[in-house]
Design an enzyme around this catalytic site. Sequence first.
Site, mmCIF file in Angstrom:
data_model
loop_
_atom_site.group_PDB
_atom_site.id
_atom_site.type_symbol
_atom_site.label_atom_id
_atom_site.label_comp_id
_atom_site.label_asym_id
_atom_site.label_seq_id
_atom_site.Cartn_x
_atom_site.Cartn_y
_atom_site.Cartn_z
ATOM 1 N N ASN A 34 -5.718 -5.689 -8.681
ATOM 2 C CA ASN A 34 -5.663 -5.013 -8.968
ATOM 3 C C ASN A 34 -4.762 -4.365 -10.126
ATOM 4 O OD1 ASN A 34 -6.478 -3.286 -6.455
ATOM 5 N ND2 ASN A 34 -5.033 -3.698 -5.458
ATOM 6 N N THR A 79 0.931 -2.973 -6.933
ATOM 7 C CA THR A 79 2.528 -2.610 -6.535
ATOM 8 C C THR A 79 3.343 -3.554 -6.769
ATOM 9 O OG1 THR A 79 2.187 -2.847 -3.968
ATOM 10 C CG2 THR A 79 1.511 -0.943 -4.272
ATOM 11 N N HIS A 101 -1.964 -10.917 -9.027
ATOM 12 C CA HIS A 101 -2.677 -11.689 -8.032
ATOM 13 C C HIS A 101 -3.047 -11.442 -7.836
ATOM 14 C CE1 HIS A 101 -0.355 -8.067 -6.907
ATOM 15 N NE2 HIS A 101 -1.190 -8.113 -6.127
HETATM 16 P P1 AMP Z 1 -0.819 -5.342 -4.912
HETATM 17 O O1 AMP Z 1 -0.964 -3.507 -4.524
HETATM 18 O O2 AMP Z 1 -2.927 -5.182 -5.285
HETATM 19 O O3 AMP Z 1 0.104 -4.670 -5.666
HETATM 20 O O4 AMP Z 1 -0.745 -5.833 -4.139
HETATM 21 C C1 AMP Z 1 0.476 -6.232 -3.166
HETATM 22 C C2 AMP Z 1 -0.076 -7.179 -2.099
HETATM 23 O O5 AMP Z 1 1.705 -7.878 -2.164
HETATM 24 C C3 AMP Z 1 -0.242 -6.314 -0.600
HETATM 25 O O6 AMP Z 1 -0.879 -6.785 -0.592
HETATM 26 C C4 AMP Z 1 1.463 -6.528 0.060
HETATM 27 O O7 AMP Z 1 0.944 -6.845 1.385
HETATM 28 C C5 AMP Z 1 1.594 -7.792 -0.891
HETATM 29 N N1 AMP Z 1 2.997 -8.562 -0.408
HETATM 30 C C6 AMP Z 1 3.912 -7.965 -0.413
HETATM 31 N N2 AMP Z 1 5.271 -8.568 -0.226
HETATM 32 C C7 AMP Z 1 4.940 -9.079 0.428
HETATM 33 C C8 AMP Z 1 5.816 -10.700 0.725
HETATM 34 N N3 AMP Z 1 7.478 -10.749 1.101
HETATM 35 N N4 AMP Z 1 4.416 -12.129 1.276
HETATM 36 C C9 AMP Z 1 3.389 -11.966 1.281
HETATM 37 N N5 AMP Z 1 2.622 -10.917 0.790
HETATM 38 C C10 AMP Z 1 3.413 -9.718 0.331
#
Ligand code: AMP
Length: 120
Positions: A93, A101, A106
């Site tokens: 994303n 977010t 990633h």
């Molecule tokens: P995005 O919406 O593409 O930015 O994805 C961010 C991802 O990070 C989401 O799927 C969250 O569930 C994941 N996420 C956020 N904090 C953590 C954490 N501490 N450990 C593992 N995954 C996380």
Amino acid sequence: MADVLRYDKDCIFCKIIKGEIPSTKVYEDENCYAFRDINPQAPVHILVVPKTHIASCADIDAENAHIAGEIFTAIAFIARQEGLDGGYRVITNCGEDAGQTVHHLHFHILAGVKMGERLL
Ligand code: AMP
Ligand code: ZN
């Protein structure tokens, strides 16, 4: 290629890479770190990140493009390691409209369920 790793003190994924926040590690090499998503959207949901802080794929340029290759090499390795023989989806994303977010580049690996042909 061994670059100086950039660390953003306000970035949750930089903290995960450094071990300052716990994670369930799936894979690690010199350039990449992979761990299980805390809020899985599929039976297998893994995040693959570069160890150096890059905000999103919008910040990939000629200087750092090797990171994209390193990440996709890691993704292929992880898929074999995790036995994702039925296939998997890779998503990144980028920016607000895409719902990014966490502002550290990633790649989501999603697997373990038959996904629809549509992305949205
Ligand atoms: P995005 O919406 O593409 O930015 O994805 C961010 C991802 O990070 C989401 O799927 C969250 O569930 C994941 N996420 C956020 N904090 C953590 C954490 N501490 N450990 C593992 N995954 C996380
Ligand atoms: Zn970061």
